[in-house]
Design a protein around this motif. Structure first.
Motif, mmCIF file in Angstrom:
data_model
loop_
_atom_site.group_PDB
_atom_site.id
_atom_site.type_symbol
_atom_site.label_atom_id
_atom_site.label_comp_id
_atom_site.label_asym_id
_atom_site.label_seq_id
_atom_site.Cartn_x
_atom_site.Cartn_y
_atom_site.Cartn_z
ATOM 1 N N UNK A 242 0.670 -2.238 14.336
ATOM 2 C CA UNK A 242 -0.375 -1.165 14.397
ATOM 3 C C UNK A 242 -0.786 -0.966 13.035
ATOM 4 N N UNK A 243 -2.316 -0.651 13.017
ATOM 5 C CA UNK A 243 -2.987 -0.314 11.506
ATOM 6 C C UNK A 243 -2.578 0.805 11.055
ATOM 7 N N UNK A 244 -2.621 0.820 9.735
ATOM 8 C CA UNK A 244 -1.988 1.776 8.949
ATOM 9 C C UNK A 244 -2.775 2.324 8.016
ATOM 10 N N UNK A 245 -3.562 3.640 8.068
ATOM 11 C CA UNK A 245 -4.495 4.189 7.169
ATOM 12 C C UNK A 245 -3.762 5.586 6.446
ATOM 13 N N UNK A 246 -3.747 6.655 6.827
ATOM 14 C CA UNK A 246 -3.068 7.725 6.671
ATOM 15 C C UNK A 246 -1.853 7.719 6.699
ATOM 16 N N UNK A 272 8.660 -2.211 13.839
ATOM 17 C CA UNK A 272 7.280 -1.913 13.776
ATOM 18 C C UNK A 272 6.632 -2.578 12.740
ATOM 19 N N UNK A 273 5.489 -3.300 12.901
ATOM 20 C CA UNK A 273 4.683 -3.970 11.955
ATOM 21 C C UNK A 273 3.350 -3.328 11.520
ATOM 22 N N UNK A 274 3.296 -2.845 10.490
ATOM 23 C CA UNK A 274 2.220 -1.853 10.054
ATOM 24 C C UNK A 274 1.346 -2.754 8.998
ATOM 25 N N UNK A 275 -0.132 -2.569 9.494
ATOM 26 C CA UNK A 275 -1.025 -3.621 8.734
ATOM 27 C C UNK A 275 -2.077 -2.690 7.914
ATOM 28 N N UNK A 276 -2.362 -3.112 6.680
ATOM 29 C CA UNK A 276 -3.213 -2.721 5.985
ATOM 30 C C UNK A 276 -4.351 -3.868 5.215
ATOM 31 N N UNK A 277 -5.343 -3.464 5.012
ATOM 32 C CA UNK A 277 -6.359 -4.217 4.486
ATOM 33 C C UNK A 277 -6.013 -4.492 3.018
ATOM 34 N N UNK A 278 -6.297 -5.682 2.485
ATOM 35 C CA UNK A 278 -6.000 -6.104 1.311
ATOM 36 C C UNK A 278 -6.642 -4.943 0.309
ATOM 37 N N UNK A 279 -7.762 -4.579 0.400
ATOM 38 C CA UNK A 279 -8.535 -3.615 -0.410
ATOM 39 C C UNK A 279 -8.194 -2.035 -0.125
ATOM 40 N N UNK A 280 -7.091 -1.861 0.762
ATOM 41 C CA UNK A 280 -6.736 -0.482 1.002
ATOM 42 C C UNK A 280 -5.213 -0.624 1.338
ATOM 43 N N UNK A 281 -4.495 -1.014 0.320
ATOM 44 C CA UNK A 281 -2.978 -1.491 0.708
ATOM 45 C C UNK A 281 -1.867 -0.650 -0.141
ATOM 46 N N UNK A 282 -2.099 0.529 -0.494
ATOM 47 C CA UNK A 282 -1.179 1.245 -1.249
ATOM 48 C C UNK A 282 0.133 1.411 -0.632
#
Ligand SMILES: *Cc1c(COP(=O)(O)O)cnc(C)c1O
Ligand SMILES: [Zn+2]
Length: 433
Positions: A242-246, A272-282
């Motif tokens: 799943x995508x990971x933002x907040x 669980x595999x969390x996905x972040x964009x390379x430009x928003x990856x803290x």
């Protein structure tokens, strides 16, 4: 009352009806915590499923039909619901082949009333807001939270105030929030600034905060993964991506899996595999460095739903990773763009942030980190039509990030011909040119 609020760090407890987003002792995040007792898991599963046949709104809702796992209310007959949840789980065989997997399925949370998984959490949080007598509800948003909150606030007849980063949210989402009657305020800053501002504003004039720092949002979002287990006959997959933002949704998934395990609804926990964009990856950076301290960053990605540099729920997400032995993957803008288009070629449309999941699956597969027989489910978080500009720019070969065009591997061009059959025949059937 079997429910209370509990700090995730010092475990101090607070009454369930106290308006509170952080521990008063150590400032950390709060959980809605329960004493569940030991209900019969077989009985629960039958009840969950049978409610689908009932005409009663709280039974038809794909959130509230799992209410034994979110028992923070005394009664359930006045919940604010748009019949959220009950979203499809689809096999995507052609994409699976591309990913070197025997089976790949997507659970499409974009098929919710306002087109994103935010509805799963908004029904529970708005119901709590109403119970607490809130006159105004408030959120900072990259788009989908504002659309969802605006709709549910309208249903509950509560004023909605939304703070969005100027010029950085997809048009579909902005249109929804405005149309549902929210007070929409663009701020000259990014999402993280907006989040800071709403935290300062909450409490002012009885305003109640509905970002995922609000633990009642998390309770509703748990049902995404509960419903997924039901759809699979309560057989957990090996991995959920799943995508990971907040980081609210990963937090909800972790809590749901733990509680389902404790209640003997499932017998093991998927990774669980969390996905972040390379430009928003803290969060990815923190995990990679082995640190336990998140360093905020300036986020930059075209997948605006995950364009977040200072995720509020990182400690809950870390806990979810530890519980499930999960991992974090980061993907590039190009990988996200092509993955979104590839899914569409299999008849499954979604918004850019959602496609980061497939991008991560393809990357893990290239790196030989997925087995052919591994059962993988990707969570598609938002609807196809949320961000049509992104889609059209992709197919026109104009999608760009940081001044560079993103090459479109699955480009499909628009054709224009004269309005006469000769020209059409030539275009469609003349292969000898
Ligand atoms: C909100 C959202 C996300 C990110 O979820 P978090 O809980 O903030 O990590 C991903 N995709 C879409 C479409 C969203 O709306
Ligand atoms: Zn505390």
């Amino acid at each position: 009352m079997p429910a209370h609020l509990e700090c995730i760090t010092c475990h101090k407890q607070f009454p369930i009806n106290q308006v509170l987003y952080q521990c008063s002792q150590c400032n950390d995040l709060l959980d809605v915590a329960y004493t569940f007792g030991s209900p019969d898991p077989k009985r629960l599963k039958v009840d969950f499923l049978n409610r689908k046949l009932s005409p009663v709104p709280q039974d038809q809702s794909g959130v509230w039909r799992f209410r034994e796992l979110l028992p923070f209310l005394d009664r359930f007959d006045s919940v604010i619901s748009l019949r959220e949840g009950n979203t499809p789980l689809w096999e995507v065989p052609r994409v699976a082949r591309e990913a070197g997997l025997q089976h790949l399925a997507v659970k499409h949370q974009g098929m919710n009333p306002t087109g994103s998984f935010k509805d799963n959490g908004m029904t529970t949080a708005i119901t709590q807001a109403k119970l607490l007598g809130a006159r105004t509800v408030l959120c900072a948003s990259t788009g989908n939270t504002s659309a969802s909150m605006a709709a549910y606030a309208a249903r509950a007849d509560i004023r909605a105030v939304v703070l969005i980063p100027e010029g950085q949210i997809a048009r579909g989402k902005l249109a929804q929030a405005i149309d549902y009657g929210a007070t929409v305020v663009q701020i000259q800053g990014n999402f993280d600034h907006a989040m800071q501002l709403v935290r300062e504003l909450s409490g002012e004039g009885g305003a109640y905060l509905l970002n995922s720092i609000n633990p009642f949002r998390i309770e509703g979002q748990k049902t995404i993964v509960i419903e997924l287990m039901e759809q699979r006959g309560w057989r957990p997959p090996d991995r959920i991506v799943l995508p990971a933002g907040n980081l609210g949704n990963c937090s909800a998934f972790g809590k749901a899996l733990r509680e389902m395990f404790d209640l003997k609804l499932i017998s093991r926990l998927p990774k669980l595999t969390l996905v972040q964009a390379a430009g928003a990856n803290p969060f990815a950076q923190m995990i990679r460095s082995g640190s336990r301290n998140l360093i905020p960053m300036q986020a930059d990605t075209l997948a605006t739903a995950i364009k977040i540099g200072s995720p509020v729920s990182w400690k809950k997400a870390l806990r979810a990773l530890e519980w499930t032995h999960g991992d974090v993957v980061e993907v590039t803008e190009g990988e996200i763009a092509d993955s979104r288009a590839l899914l569409a070629r299999d008849g499954v449309g979604c918004e850019p942030a959602s496609a980061s999941t497939l991008a991560a699956i393809l990357k893990l597969s290239r790196e030989k980190k997925l087995m052919f027989s591994e059962e993988v489910v990707a969570i598609l978080t938002g609807h196809h039509l949320k961000d049509p500009e992104y889609i059209l720019e992709y197919h026109e070969g104009k999608l760009s990030h940081k001044g560079a065009i993103i090459p479109a591997r699955y480009q499909n061009s628009l054709h224009t011909v004269a309005a006469e059959s000769q020209a059409l025949k030539k275009l469609l059937f003349d292969h000898d040119k």
